[in-house]
Design an enzyme around this catalytic site. Structure first.
Site, PDB file in Angstrom:
ATOM      1  N   ASP A   6       0.822  -1.015  -0.197  1.00  0.00           N
ATOM      2  CA  ASP A   6      -0.013  -0.019   0.029  1.00  0.00           C
ATOM      3  C   ASP A   6       0.835   1.267   0.215  1.00  0.00           C
ATOM      4  OD1 ASP A   6      -2.432   1.466   0.402  1.00  0.00           O
ATOM      5  OD2 ASP A   6      -1.675   1.691   2.416  1.00  0.00           O
ATOM      6  N   ASP A   8      -0.017   5.042   1.132  1.00  0.00           N
ATOM      7  CA  ASP A   8      -0.273   5.999   2.119  1.00  0.00           C
ATOM      8  C   ASP A   8      -0.477   5.355   3.633  1.00  0.00           C
ATOM      9  OD1 ASP A   8      -0.883   8.811   1.441  1.00  0.00           O
ATOM     10  OD2 ASP A   8      -2.333   8.233   0.290  1.00  0.00           O
TER      11      ASP A   8
END
Length: 210
Positions: A6, A8
């Site tokens: 991922d 953020d």
């Protein structure tokens, strides 16, 4: 081996850029800006879902999203930084695995960010919001990434900071590893996965020894 990350809260901190872009979006629409903590609690969800959860009427959501994106694209690079140990995590992982990114951010901006941060060359695929019909926690983003990567990997891992990442991994039959350096509540994250580490580097070191 394949490792998907991922963005953020896992590899990057774009909180300042996100909060500023939300402020501009609300002000552009003549609306009151929500408290920062309320916005931060929604980071990781698609923008349209974030604005909806924050109370924007359905028929106006995309006006807010467009205003957000117009500002975000002008500031994202200068107001986004790598999280501590993120560069080391990606460089280490690239020595023993094929890497990809699965994010609910716009892919175009994500690629620009990773190029600006000097990491994009380590990733073989990046799947963003516009690449799928169903964002995380649906398995489609992970499945889409895996379609673009070599088949036959003995183990596939997803490293992320939210339960959405972990649920997406589970539904895609991928091993999820949660990191506590991001936006999710740690107690909730513990309930979403069997593996928890403090940051991406610790996760990558753990994977290397499995």
């Amino acid at each position: 081996m394949i490792i998907l990350f991922d963005l953020d809260g896992t590899l990057i901190d774009s909180t300042e850029a996100i909060l500023e872009s939300f402020r501009v979006a609300y002000e552009t629409q003549g609306d009151t800006v929500p408290e920062s903590e309320l916005i931060k609690a929604e980071i990781g969800h698609p923008l349209d879902a974030m604005f909806s959860t924050l109370g924007v009427a359905e028929e106006r959501v995309w006006d807010y999203v467009d205003a957000y994106k117009m500002h975000y694209r002008t500031i994202s690079c200068q107001k986004t930084v790598l999280l501590p140990n993120a560069r080391e995590a990606v460089e280490l992982a690239s020595q023993y695995a094929t890497l990809g990114v699965v994010t609910t951010k716009t892919a175009k901006y994500s690629i620009e960010l990773l190029e600006h941060l000097g990491l994009m060359q380590h990733f073989e695929v990046l799947v963003g919001r516009e690449d799928v019909e169903n964002p995380k926690p649906h398995p489609e983003p992970i499945q889409k990434a895996l379609e673009a990567l070599p088949k036959g990997a003995k183990k596939i891992w997803m490293v992320g900071d939210t339960c959405m990442d972990m649920l997406s991994a589970k539904e895609a039959n991928v091993i999820g590893i949660g990191v506590t350096c991001g936006y999710a509540d740690e107690v909730n994250l513990i309930n979403c996965t069997d593996y928890i580490h403090s940051n991406a580097l610790e996760a990558v070191r753990f994977i290397a020894n499995r």
